[in-house]
Design an enzyme around this catalytic site. Structure first.
Site, PDB file in Angstrom:
ATOM      1  N   CYS A  22      12.253  -4.229 -13.569  1.00 13.78           N
ATOM      2  CA  CYS A  22      13.632  -4.009 -12.436  1.00 13.78           C
ATOM      3  C   CYS A  22      14.416  -4.982 -11.145  1.00 13.78           C
ATOM      4  O   CYS A  22      12.728  -5.152 -10.296  1.00 13.78           O
ATOM      5  CB  CYS A  22      13.661  -2.497 -11.976  1.00 13.78           C
ATOM      6  N   ASP A  72       8.435  -1.789 -11.286  1.00 14.86           N
ATOM      7  CA  ASP A  72       9.789  -1.043 -10.738  1.00 14.86           C
ATOM      8  C   ASP A  72       9.442  -1.458  -8.985  1.00 14.86           C
ATOM      9  O   ASP A  72       8.593  -0.829  -8.454  1.00 14.86           O
ATOM     10  CB  ASP A  72      10.024   0.203 -11.067  1.00 14.86           C
ATOM     11  N   ASP A  95       8.803   5.181 -16.029  1.00 18.21           N
ATOM     12  CA  ASP A  95       9.498   4.286 -17.517  1.00 18.21           C
ATOM     13  C   ASP A  95       7.431   4.784 -18.287  1.00 18.21           C
ATOM     14  O   ASP A  95       8.197   4.607 -19.767  1.00 18.21           O
ATOM     15  CB  ASP A  95       9.131   2.718 -17.097  1.00 18.21           C
ATOM     16  N   GLY A 143      -3.192  -3.520  -4.377  1.00 18.16           N
ATOM     17  CA  GLY A 143      -1.289  -3.698  -5.035  1.00 18.16           C
ATOM     18  C   GLY A 143      -0.877  -5.752  -3.547  1.00 18.16           C
ATOM     19  O   GLY A 143      -2.822  -5.638  -3.797  1.00 18.16           O
ATOM     20  N   HIS A 144      -0.143  -5.964  -3.992  1.00 20.45           N
ATOM     21  CA  HIS A 144       0.433  -6.816  -3.121  1.00 20.45           C
ATOM     22  C   HIS A 144       1.166  -7.184  -2.277  1.00 20.45           C
ATOM     23  O   HIS A 144       2.112  -5.669  -2.574  1.00 20.45           O
ATOM     24  CB  HIS A 144       0.271  -8.089  -4.073  1.00 20.45           C
TER      25      HIS A 144
HETATM   26 CO    CO Z   1      13.308   2.973 -18.157  1.00 20.27          CO
HETATM   27 CO    CO Z   2      12.550  -0.035 -14.605  1.00 17.00          CO
END
Ligand code: CO
Ligand code: CO
Length: 349
Positions: A22, A72, A95, A143-144
């Site tokens: 995204c 995302d 998702d 994570g980052h």
């Molecule tokens: Co989606």
């Molecule tokens: Co997405």
């Protein structure tokens, strides 16, 4: 506002790309152009890859099981960092749920300037994210973070799904009904919050709805005869429905059945649209035929942040879906019917 605006004309919200990620400000269709001509290595175990226009990527690890991966992140959609963290996490997990999978692990993605905002705000964002991961029984592995004057937060999430249980955005059949599990209008509402014209109660409802996981909807959907599903994000209701019908099917959308947030119609009447609304409308309007117009029609182009699931369900299973939703105290609305003709078209009535 706690979060500063960054010179853009609206708060940038998730704009779900067709490639499993995204990115703000990348409109529908744009990434297809960007990737055109670039060679992407192929592997027979890739079930859904970069060319699949699906919610998440799927990689088969053995005969029965597949990995589901998605990422995302976005800029703040609400003023409160704790709630922003929750919403960003619910959005990133969505998702995975849309494909009928269950989330397993996650990695934080953080763009933040401690110098500009201090550590407390970041702590609250991460606390919100962690709370949603706990609720979804997802393990945070790491994570980052990068120094950035403009806050962005989200997650990369990995899930698991049984190969024979994968639910994709295509596969709906003529005669199926279309179900949605959250009201729409988050893009318009977020604009309204920015302008300070939303009532506290409407704002509270909006925030809680965006922070709600799609886990429950996903659990129900995999237990009934679901033929296809996706989640409603940046391309709006029209865009994500178009992904479900492609050029294979048509759909009749019942405008008066589409659930929306309380103040959305008033805001839409006053033209409170985010810029993503215009991009979506320009791109998808050729695929829409409507016997109505005005705000109740316009909202189908509103880009959503952490929207609900869209589910193509075999019609004779609606009663079963209803029973299960009732048991889990989950709202849902039947908003349309898939039809054979006209192919590729959304008929609004
Ligand atoms: Co989606
Ligand atoms: Co997405």
């Amino acid at each position: 506002m706690i979060f500063e605006k960054t010179g853009d004309d609206d708060i940038k919200m998730t704009n779900h790309t067709r490639f499993g990620g995204c990115a703000a400000k990348i409109g529908p269709g744009d990434l297809s152009d960007v990737l055109c001509g670039l060679e992407i290595p192929e592997d027979e175990n890739v079930i859904c890859g970069i060319k699949g226009f699906e919610d998440a990527g799927i990689y088969k690890i053995n005969e029965n099981l597949a990995l589901v991966q998605t990422v995302d992140f976005f800029t703040p959609v609400v003023n409160d960092p704790y709630w922003f963290g929750q919403i960003a996490a619910a959005n990133a997990l969505s998702d995975i749920y849309a494909m009928g999978a269950r989330p397993l692990t996650a990695l934080n993605i953080v763009c933040f300037s401690v110098k500009k905002f201090g550590t407390q705000i970041l702590r609250e964002i991460l606390r919100g994210g962690i709370d949603k991961l706990k609720e979804s029984k997802t393990n945070l592995l790491g994570g980052h973070s990068v120094e950035d004057e403009e806050i962005k937060y989200g997650l990369s999430v990995t899930g698991l799904v049984r190969v024979d249980k994968i639910i994709r955005n295509e596969g709906a059949r003529s005669g199926d009904v279309l179900i949605i599990t959250k009201p729409i209008g988050t893009g318009i509402m977020i604009n309204g919050i920015k302008a300070g014209i939303i009532s506290k109660s409407s704002e509270g409802h909006l925030i809680k709805t965006m922070a709600t996981l799609n886990s429950c909807a996903s659990e129900i959907m995999v237990s009934v005869k679901t033929h296809a599903a996706t989640d409603v994000t940046g391309f709006g209701l029209a865009g994500h429905i178009k992904e479900m019908i492609k050029e294979n099917l048509g759909i009749i959308l019942y405008a008066n059945k589409i659930p929306h947030f309380h103040e959305v119609i008033d805001l839409a009447s006053s033209g409170f649209f985010p810029s993503g609304f215009y991009r979506n409308r320009d791109f998808y309007i050729p695929y829409v035929r409507s016997s109505i117009n005005g705000p109740i029609f316009d909202i189908i182009f509103d880009p959503q942040s952490s929207g609900g699931l869209l589910i193509a369900l075999q019609e004779d299973e609606v009663h079963l879906f209803k029973k299960k939703a009732y048991e889990k105290h989950m709202d849902f609305w039947v908003i349309g019917s898939f039809v054979e003709e006209p192919k590729g078209m959304i008929l609004v009535e």
